[in-house]
Design an enzyme around this catalytic site. Structure first.
Site, mmCIF file in Angstrom:
data_model
loop_
_atom_site.group_PDB
_atom_site.id
_atom_site.type_symbol
_atom_site.label_atom_id
_atom_site.label_comp_id
_atom_site.label_asym_id
_atom_site.label_seq_id
_atom_site.Cartn_x
_atom_site.Cartn_y
_atom_site.Cartn_z
ATOM 1 N N HIS A 51 0.851 -1.191 0.000
ATOM 2 C CA HIS A 51 0.000 0.000 0.000
ATOM 3 C C HIS A 51 0.892 1.247 0.000
ATOM 4 O O HIS A 51 2.109 1.146 0.183
ATOM 5 C CB HIS A 51 -0.941 0.009 1.229
ATOM 6 C CG HIS A 51 -0.240 0.105 2.545
ATOM 7 N ND1 HIS A 51 -0.104 -0.973 3.406
ATOM 8 C CD2 HIS A 51 0.374 1.146 3.163
ATOM 9 C CE1 HIS A 51 0.559 -0.589 4.480
ATOM 10 N NE2 HIS A 51 0.864 0.674 4.360
HETATM 11 P P1 TYD Z 1 -1.596 -2.621 7.507
HETATM 12 O O1 TYD Z 1 -1.132 -1.200 7.670
HETATM 13 O O2 TYD Z 1 -2.263 -2.995 6.229
HETATM 14 O O3 TYD Z 1 -0.374 -3.616 7.780
HETATM 15 P P2 TYD Z 1 1.036 -3.814 7.050
HETATM 16 O O4 TYD Z 1 1.322 -2.633 6.215
HETATM 17 O O5 TYD Z 1 2.001 -3.987 8.165
HETATM 18 O O6 TYD Z 1 0.940 -5.056 6.232
HETATM 19 O O7 TYD Z 1 -2.551 -2.949 8.728
HETATM 20 C C1 TYD Z 1 -3.063 -4.251 8.964
HETATM 21 C C2 TYD Z 1 -4.367 -4.086 9.727
HETATM 22 O O8 TYD Z 1 -4.132 -3.422 10.967
HETATM 23 C C3 TYD Z 1 -5.393 -3.259 8.965
HETATM 24 O O9 TYD Z 1 -6.670 -3.850 9.168
HETATM 25 C C4 TYD Z 1 -5.340 -1.905 9.636
HETATM 26 C C5 TYD Z 1 -4.933 -2.247 11.056
HETATM 27 N N1 TYD Z 1 -4.151 -1.158 11.691
HETATM 28 C C6 TYD Z 1 -4.722 -0.394 12.701
HETATM 29 O O10 TYD Z 1 -5.895 -0.592 13.085
HETATM 30 N N2 TYD Z 1 -3.982 0.581 13.276
HETATM 31 C C7 TYD Z 1 -2.710 0.855 12.904
HETATM 32 O O11 TYD Z 1 -2.053 1.777 13.458
HETATM 33 C C8 TYD Z 1 -2.125 0.056 11.860
HETATM 34 C C9 TYD Z 1 -0.708 0.310 11.391
HETATM 35 C C10 TYD Z 1 -2.880 -0.936 11.282
#
Ligand code: TYD
Length: 140
Positions: A51
């Site tokens: 992302h």
């Molecule tokens: P995501 O940012 O997509 O993870 P990564 O980039 O590490 O693969 O986040 C995974 C899930 O966690 C998504 O459902 C959003 C949630 N999330 C939160 O609720 N709060 C946060 O601060 C973060 C970073 C993620």
């Protein structure tokens, strides 16, 4: 949009007892962290990220272990291996990131300029390319 990803050297205060790593606004980073989160219990073969953020600034540090972080703005690509707690990666808004190749026991600390906001995420590659093109047009 004109900022690029770069490695950050944490200020390191070392003596016979060990070391302290310091990251301060105005020195090592140029944003005020509003959120701190960390990735742990990471599976070696898992891929995270996939992302970009519209407005969020981040700085990432592998406090233990190591991982690979790949970034692209759609045209240029960067690849970093974070493997030392005193070297971090500054990721400005507008970069698609992929994280992987996690060593066992890796803890990745992330300092973020804002609270969690799903609206700030771009999770679809085609949407990211279109958003980047629109950003580029708006500064011409
Ligand atoms: P995501 O940012 O997509 O993870 P990564 O980039 O590490 O693969 O986040 C995974 C899930 O966690 C998504 O459902 C959003 C949630 N999330 C939160 O609720 N709060 C946060 O601060 C973060 C970073 C993620």
């Amino acid at each position: 949009m004109n900022q690029v990803p770069k490695l950050i050297q944490a200020k390191t205060i070392r003596d016979t007892r060990g070391a302290i790593g310091v990251v301060e606004t105005g020195s090592e980073i140029d944003f005020v962290p509003k959120r701190i989160y960390y990735l742990f219990d990471l599976h070696a073969r898992s891929e995270r990220g996939a992302h970009a953020h519209r407005r969020l600034f981040q700085a990432m540090f592998a406090l233990s272990g190591s991982c690979e972080i790949r970034l692209t703005d759609g045209d240029n690509e960067w690849a970093f291996r974070l493997d030392s707690p005193d070297i971090g990666l500054s990721v400005p808004p507008g970069y698609w990131r992929s994280l992987g190749s996690f060593a066992g026991g890796t803890v990745l600390l992330v300092l973020a300029s804002d609270a969690y906001d799903e609206h700030d995420y771009i999770r679809n590659w085609e949407d990211f390319v279109a958003w980047r093109a629109q950003q580029y047009r708006s500064i011409l």
